[in-house]
Write a protein that holds these residues in place. Structure first.
Motif, PDB file in Angstrom:
ATOM      1  N   SER A  91       0.840  -1.196   0.000  1.00 28.16           N
ATOM      2  CA  SER A  91       0.000   0.000   0.000  1.00 28.16           C
ATOM      3  C   SER A  91       0.877   1.249   0.000  1.00 28.16           C
ATOM      4  O   SER A  91       2.019   1.230   0.465  1.00 28.16           O
ATOM      5  CB  SER A  91      -0.937   0.012   1.206  1.00 28.16           C
ATOM      6  N   THR A  92       0.337   2.339  -0.503  1.00 33.44           N
ATOM      7  CA  THR A  92       1.065   3.599  -0.588  1.00 33.44           C
ATOM      8  C   THR A  92       1.535   4.050   0.789  1.00 33.44           C
ATOM      9  O   THR A  92       2.655   4.541   0.940  1.00 33.44           O
ATOM     10  CB  THR A  92       0.177   4.682  -1.224  1.00 33.44           C
ATOM     11  N   GLU A  93       0.679   3.869   1.799  1.00 37.49           N
ATOM     12  CA  GLU A  93       1.041   4.289   3.153  1.00 37.49           C
ATOM     13  C   GLU A  93       2.245   3.515   3.675  1.00 37.49           C
ATOM     14  O   GLU A  93       3.031   4.024   4.460  1.00 37.49           O
ATOM     15  CB  GLU A  93      -0.130   4.107   4.128  1.00 37.49           C
ATOM     16  N   GLU A  94       2.377   2.274   3.258  1.00 44.34           N
ATOM     17  CA  GLU A  94       3.489   1.439   3.715  1.00 44.34           C
ATOM     18  C   GLU A  94       4.760   1.660   2.899  1.00 44.34           C
ATOM     19  O   GLU A  94       5.865   1.434   3.399  1.00 44.34           O
ATOM     20  CB  GLU A  94       3.091  -0.035   3.678  1.00 44.34           C
TER      21      GLU A  94
END
Length: 131
Positions: A91-94
């Motif tokens: 994911s982008t957040e990760e």
């Protein structure tokens, strides 16, 4: 731009490390040095010629990928090494913290061993285009 030929793999999972080595030597024709732990790799890299690229696992015992990066960057010519982090988290957040930690690129696990050499060549070109 110099052609990519020297890659270090830092991966604690023996099966993934073997698959990376097989893919990159057989299909990519690269010269590979493989390490089971980042703590071992950094000790070996100090005082030795650095590879052009490091394919680095994120989560490892003793020293994680994000903890390894500043140690590498502190070595003479450490900033000239292209770092590709491998992660199962996509994911982008990760991904953003991995780039913030100093990775140049992030690749997802599982990866397609048939396409990996091409992907790393693409990253190598992008790395030099941004320099």
């Amino acid at each position: 731009m110099q052609a990519l030929n020297q890659i270090a793999i830092i991966e604690d999972d023996a099966d993934i490390r073997s698959l990376l080595e097989l893919s990159l030597t057989t299909l990519g024709g690269y010269t590979i040095t493989a390490y089971s732990l980042a703590s071992i790799a950094i000790k070996h890299l100090e005082g030795n010629t650095l590879p052009q690229m490091i394919v680095l696992d994120v989560m490892m015992p003793e020293l994680s990928g994000p903890e390894f990066i500043p140690l590498l960057r502190a070595l003479p010519h450490g900033c000239a090494v292209c770092i590709v982090m491998l992660t199962a988290k996509a994911s982008t957040e990760e991904l953003a913290p991995l780039i913030a930690a100093g990775a140049n690129f992030v690749a997802s696990k599982p990866f397609d061993p048939m396409l990996l050499p091409e992907l790393l060549n693409h990253f190598w070109s992008e790395f030099h285009a941004g320099v």
